[in-house]
Each structure stands twice: as structure tokens, then as C-alpha cells.
Design a protein around this motif. Structure first.
Motif, PDB file in Angstrom:
ATOM      1  N   LEU A 195       0.846  -1.209   0.000  1.00 25.64           N
ATOM      2  CA  LEU A 195       0.000   0.000   0.000  1.00 25.64           C
ATOM      3  C   LEU A 195       0.879   1.256   0.000  1.00 25.64           C
ATOM      4  CD1 LEU A 195      -2.823   1.304   0.216  1.00 25.64           C
ATOM      5  CD2 LEU A 195      -2.591   1.150   2.701  1.00 25.64           C
ATOM      6  N   ASP A 196       0.609   2.126  -0.936  1.00 29.14           N
ATOM      7  CA  ASP A 196       1.354   3.376  -1.084  1.00 29.14           C
ATOM      8  C   ASP A 196       0.994   4.296   0.091  1.00 29.14           C
ATOM      9  OD1 ASP A 196       2.217   5.898  -1.888  1.00 29.14           O
ATOM     10  OD2 ASP A 196       1.805   5.492  -4.006  1.00 29.14           O
ATOM     11  N   GLU A 197       2.018   4.627   0.889  1.00 30.06           N
ATOM     12  CA  GLU A 197       1.769   5.416   2.111  1.00 30.06           C
ATOM     13  C   GLU A 197       1.328   6.840   1.813  1.00 30.06           C
ATOM     14  OE1 GLU A 197       5.162   5.211   4.621  1.00 30.06           O
ATOM     15  OE2 GLU A 197       4.791   3.121   5.125  1.00 30.06           O
ATOM     16  N   THR A 198       1.518   7.278   0.570  1.00 33.23           N
ATOM     17  CA  THR A 198       1.100   8.649   0.241  1.00 33.23           C
ATOM     18  C   THR A 198      -0.408   8.723  -0.036  1.00 33.23           C
ATOM     19  OG1 THR A 198       1.477   8.437  -2.142  1.00 33.23           O
ATOM     20  CG2 THR A 198       3.363   9.134  -0.804  1.00 33.23           C
ATOM     21  N   LEU A 199      -1.052   7.562  -0.152  1.00 34.28           N
ATOM     22  CA  LEU A 199      -2.499   7.558  -0.405  1.00 34.28           C
ATOM     23  C   LEU A 199      -3.256   7.729   0.908  1.00 34.28           C
ATOM     24  CD1 LEU A 199      -2.948   4.566  -2.924  1.00 34.28           C
ATOM     25  CD2 LEU A 199      -2.984   7.007  -3.464  1.00 34.28           C
ATOM     26  N   GLU A 200      -4.024   8.785   1.000  1.00 33.26           N
ATOM     27  CA  GLU A 200      -4.887   8.977   2.175  1.00 33.26           C
ATOM     28  C   GLU A 200      -6.041   7.982   2.072  1.00 33.26           C
ATOM     29  OE1 GLU A 200      -4.506  11.103   4.679  1.00 33.26           O
ATOM     30  OE2 GLU A 200      -2.703  12.015   3.832  1.00 33.26           O
ATOM     31  N   PRO A 201      -6.702   7.661   3.201  1.00 32.06           N
ATOM     32  CA  PRO A 201      -7.878   6.793   3.090  1.00 32.06           C
ATOM     33  C   PRO A 201      -8.872   7.370   2.070  1.00 32.06           C
ATOM     34  CG  PRO A 201      -7.294   7.101   5.378  1.00 32.06           C
ATOM     35  CD  PRO A 201      -6.398   8.023   4.593  1.00 32.06           C
ATOM     36  N   GLY A 202      -9.308   6.521   1.150  1.00 37.40           N
ATOM     37  CA  GLY A 202     -10.256   6.970   0.120  1.00 37.40           C
ATOM     38  C   GLY A 202      -9.576   7.349  -1.186  1.00 37.40           C
ATOM     39  N   GLU A 203      -8.241   7.449  -1.166  1.00 30.72           N
ATOM     40  CA  GLU A 203      -7.533   7.802  -2.403  1.00 30.72           C
ATOM     41  C   GLU A 203      -7.057   6.541  -3.127  1.00 30.72           C
ATOM     42  OE1 GLU A 203      -5.763  12.217  -1.442  1.00 30.72           O
ATOM     43  OE2 GLU A 203      -4.394  10.525  -1.305  1.00 30.72           O
ATOM     44  N   TYR A 204      -6.881   6.674  -4.426  1.00 30.64           N
ATOM     45  CA  TYR A 204      -6.393   5.541  -5.222  1.00 30.64           C
ATOM     46  C   TYR A 204      -5.421   6.047  -6.278  1.00 30.64           C
ATOM     47  CZ  TYR A 204      -9.509   6.952  -9.058  1.00 30.64           C
ATOM     48  OH  TYR A 204     -10.108   7.636 -10.084  1.00 30.64           O
ATOM     49  N   ARG A 205      -4.681   5.105  -6.857  1.00 26.83           N
ATOM     50  CA  ARG A 205      -3.804   5.446  -7.983  1.00 26.83           C
ATOM     51  C   ARG A 205      -3.680   4.253  -8.917  1.00 26.83           C
ATOM     52  NH1 ARG A 205       0.894   2.679  -7.753  1.00 26.83           N
ATOM     53  NH2 ARG A 205       2.169   2.569  -5.876  1.00 26.83           N
ATOM     54  N   VAL A 206      -3.185   4.549 -10.118  1.00 25.40           N
ATOM     55  CA  VAL A 206      -2.938   3.496 -11.103  1.00 25.40           C
ATOM     56  C   VAL A 206      -1.707   2.703 -10.658  1.00 25.40           C
ATOM     57  CG1 VAL A 206      -2.196   3.176 -13.513  1.00 25.40           C
ATOM     58  CG2 VAL A 206      -3.946   4.896 -12.956  1.00 25.40           C
ATOM     59  N   LEU A 207      -1.712   1.392 -10.868  1.00 18.63           N
ATOM     60  CA  LEU A 207      -0.527   0.589 -10.526  1.00 18.63           C
ATOM     61  C   LEU A 207       0.574   0.834 -11.548  1.00 18.63           C
ATOM     62  CD1 LEU A 207      -1.846  -2.972  -9.533  1.00 18.63           C
ATOM     63  CD2 LEU A 207      -1.396  -1.019  -8.063  1.00 18.63           C
ATOM     64  N   THR A 208       1.818   0.709 -11.112  1.00 18.51           N
ATOM     65  CA  THR A 208       2.943   0.827 -12.037  1.00 18.51           C
ATOM     66  C   THR A 208       3.067  -0.481 -12.818  1.00 18.51           C
ATOM     67  OG1 THR A 208       4.519  -0.102 -10.482  1.00 18.51           O
ATOM     68  CG2 THR A 208       4.194   2.294 -10.399  1.00 18.51           C
ATOM     69  N   ALA A 209       3.793  -0.424 -13.948  1.00 21.44           N
ATOM     70  CA  ALA A 209       4.000  -1.632 -14.753  1.00 21.44           C
ATOM     71  C   ALA A 209       4.682  -2.710 -13.903  1.00 21.44           C
ATOM     72  CB  ALA A 209       4.837  -1.284 -15.977  1.00 21.44           C
ATOM     73  N   GLU A 210       5.598  -2.290 -13.070  1.00 19.50           N
ATOM     74  CA  GLU A 210       6.335  -3.235 -12.208  1.00 19.50           C
ATOM     75  C   GLU A 210       5.377  -3.927 -11.236  1.00 19.50           C
ATOM     76  OE1 GLU A 210       9.337  -1.218 -10.036  1.00 19.50           O
ATOM     77  OE2 GLU A 210      10.726  -2.909 -10.172  1.00 19.50           O
ATOM     78  N   GLU A 211       4.483  -3.153 -10.644  1.00 18.16           N
ATOM     79  CA  GLU A 211       3.517  -3.731  -9.697  1.00 18.16           C
ATOM     80  C   GLU A 211       2.600  -4.731 -10.412  1.00 18.16           C
ATOM     81  OE1 GLU A 211       3.064  -0.060  -6.480  1.00 18.16           O
ATOM     82  OE2 GLU A 211       1.929   0.014  -8.339  1.00 18.16           O
ATOM     83  N   ILE A 212       2.153  -4.351 -11.619  1.00 20.11           N
ATOM     84  CA  ILE A 212       1.261  -5.254 -12.363  1.00 20.11           C
ATOM     85  C   ILE A 212       1.976  -6.565 -12.669  1.00 20.11           C
ATOM     86  CG2 ILE A 212      -0.046  -5.535 -14.526  1.00 20.11           C
ATOM     87  CD1 ILE A 212      -0.197  -2.359 -14.525  1.00 20.11           C
ATOM     88  N   GLN A 213       3.228  -6.441 -13.129  1.00 20.44           N
ATOM     89  CA  GLN A 213       3.970  -7.646 -13.525  1.00 20.44           C
ATOM     90  C   GLN A 213       4.380  -8.510 -12.335  1.00 20.44           C
ATOM     91  OE1 GLN A 213       6.956  -5.766 -15.898  1.00 20.44           O
ATOM     92  NE2 GLN A 213       5.415  -5.279 -17.451  1.00 20.44           N
ATOM     93  N   SER A 214       4.419  -7.899 -11.136  1.00 24.00           N
ATOM     94  CA  SER A 214       4.853  -8.678  -9.959  1.00 24.00           C
ATOM     95  C   SER A 214       3.867  -9.791  -9.622  1.00 24.00           C
ATOM     96  CB  SER A 214       5.030  -7.740  -8.753  1.00 24.00           C
ATOM     97  OG  SER A 214       3.768  -7.346  -8.258  1.00 24.00           O
ATOM     98  N   ILE A 215       2.640  -9.660 -10.106  1.00 25.10           N
ATOM     99  CA  ILE A 215       1.658 -10.742  -9.882  1.00 25.10           C
ATOM    100  C   ILE A 215       1.842 -11.724 -11.024  1.00 25.10           C
ATOM    101  CG2 ILE A 215      -0.820 -11.298  -9.689  1.00 25.10           C
ATOM    102  CD1 ILE A 215       0.155  -9.509  -7.355  1.00 25.10           C
ATOM    103  N   GLY A 216       2.659 -12.744 -10.791  1.00 24.62           N
ATOM    104  CA  GLY A 216       3.028 -13.594 -11.935  1.00 24.62           C
ATOM    105  C   GLY A 216       2.435 -14.958 -11.944  1.00 24.62           C
TER     106      GLY A 216
END
Ligand code: URA
Length: 232
Positions: free
Chosen positions: A211-232
Motif C-alpha cells: 500500500l502506497d503510504e502517500t495515499l490517504e484513506p479513500g484515495e487511489y492510484r494506477v498501478l505501475t507496470a512493475e507492480e502489475i507484472q509482480s503478480i506472476g
């Protein structure tokens, strides 16, 4: 890719509807209003419709810091759904790659890529999930051993798979739990089986995705390519 094709795939509209949006002057590419359907756009183009930046057609992946009080479903009679926190198009196509209870906070992954989310939720894949847990009663000395051996949950056939704990603060009954299963109310039921009660639960990681610590509760962001690929 042609602009009208881009609009069809991103907005889910027909070629004719895309042409109408263009004629009305609702679409801009790189800050310029474009009315010509055959204009070419690429990954580098900034395509906007009604002041919203449109993503390139293709699967979408997000992480959300879920606050308390939101449910991980498309509809609910009692509570707002976590999708109400999203300002995205085609929300009905998105789903949760593993849900959290209404009172649980933290990392939720959201996508429209069913194969990708299956790798997270399929029991066969044994994808690790890390939870920060606050218990009502003191952390038992034998918890680590019992969790390694496995627990018998109410109404389940076998024992839980080996799980790991790391005590964060004994005085606050706070620990980190790593499990590779995702049964209904799994963490709460595990501590109930140990004679304790979960007071607060927060998911910090799924596989390698933290979990990205810069995200406040209720905030979201797009995953990075690295994060997407880490689910292998
Ligand atoms: N386990 C639970 O009991 N609740 C959650 O929300 C997630 C895991």
C-alpha cells in the motif's frame, strides 16, 4: 490508432457515437479540440473527453486505500461501495481482486483484467497478504506456533495453511500477519479460533504490492507496470 477507434474502445461507444462526440467538440488531443475521426493517437497522446483524461484502451489496474465504512461490491443496501471513491469511466467493468470487510481498511486492488485478479484470488496460487492486526486481548505466546501448524476454523474442512506473525507492539496487542489464503472473514476467524478478537484490521500488502503510504484513506492510484507484472 485512429481517434474514433480509441474512443470506441475506451468509452465503449459505437463508431457513430464517437463521431458525434468529435463533431460536438467534446474531445481534445494534447490540449487541442479535434473533430477529425482519422487523427492518429499513440500512448504519448493526452486524449481528453469532457475534461477527463482517457486511459489508453486495455486493461486497467488500480490500488485503493480503502477507508472504513465502504463495501467491496458494486451494490449494497446499507453502505456506500468503494467504487463511489473512483472517478473513472466504465466502472461497471471493474472488480475487486480480493475484498475487504466493511470495517477493514487498507490495500484493495481493482482491475478489469480477470486473469490477473485470478492469480491473486485463486487458492492454488497461494498469494501472500499482509495484515496489520490489533487484538482485543494480549498476543498469546503460542500464537506463532499455532499459526504455523494451522487452525481449525468453524465450518471449514482442513486446517488453515501455515501463517506467520510478527509482533509490532505487545502493549498495543498489535502484530503483522501474513497469510496466503482468503477465506470469508479469514483473519477474524483465525483469531477467534485462538480465543481472541480482532479490534482493527488493515491490509498492507498483496504479493509484492505494498500500500502506497502517500495515499490517504479513500484515495487511489494506477498501478505501475512493475507492480502489475509482480503478480506472476
Ligand atoms: N480477513 C478478515 O477477517 N477480514 C478482511 O477484511 C480481510 C481478511
Amino acid at each position: 490508432m485512429r481517434l474514433d477507434k480509441f474512443l470506441c474502445e475506451t468509452l465503449g461507444v459505437t463508431r457513430r457515437e464517437a463521431t458525434i462526440l468529435l463533431r460536438r467538440g467534446e474531445v481534445s488531443v494534447d490540449e487541442k479540440t479535434i473533430k477529425v475521426a482519422s487523427v492518429q493517437v499513440s500512448e504519448c497522446s493526452k486524449v481528453e473527453w469532457q475534461d477527463r483524461i482517457l486511459p489508453m484502451p486495455g486493461p486497467r489496474y488500480f490500488m485503493l486505500n480503502k477507508p472504513e465504512g465502504f463495501v467491496c461490491s458494486h451494490e449494497d443496501n446499507a453502505n456506500p461501495t468503494a467504487f463511489t471513491l473512483f472517478d473513472e469511466i466504465k466502472i461497471d467493468k471493474l472488480h475487486f481482486a480480493g475484498r475487504l470487510d466493511v470495517d477493514t481498511t487498507g490495500l484493495v486492488l481493482i482491475t478489469d483484467d480477470g486473469q490477473w485478479s485470478h492469480k491473486i484470488t485463486s487458492p492454488k496460487r497461494k498469494c501472500n497478504k499482509v495484515y496489520r492486526v490489533w487484538l482485543e486481548e494480549a498476543i498469546g505466546e503460542d500464537y506463532a506456533d499455532q499459526l504455523t501448524v494451522g487452525l481449525q476454523l468453524h465450518n471449514e474442512k482442513g486446517l488453515t495453511l501455515p501463517a506467520k506473525i510478527e509482533v509490532v507492539d505487545f502493549s498495543q496487542n498489535e502484530l503483522l500477519l501474513t497469510i496466503c489464503e482468503g477465506k470469508y472473514h479469514q483473519v477474524k476467524r483465525m483469531f477467534a479460533a485462538l480465543g481472541n478478537k480482532v479490534e482493527r484490521l488493515h491490509r498492507e500488502a498483496i504479493g509484492e504490492i505494498v500500500l502506497d503510504e502517500t495515499l490517504e484513506p479513500g484515495e487511489y492510484r494506477v498501478l505501475t507496470a512493475e507492480e502489475i507484472q509482480s503478480i506472476g
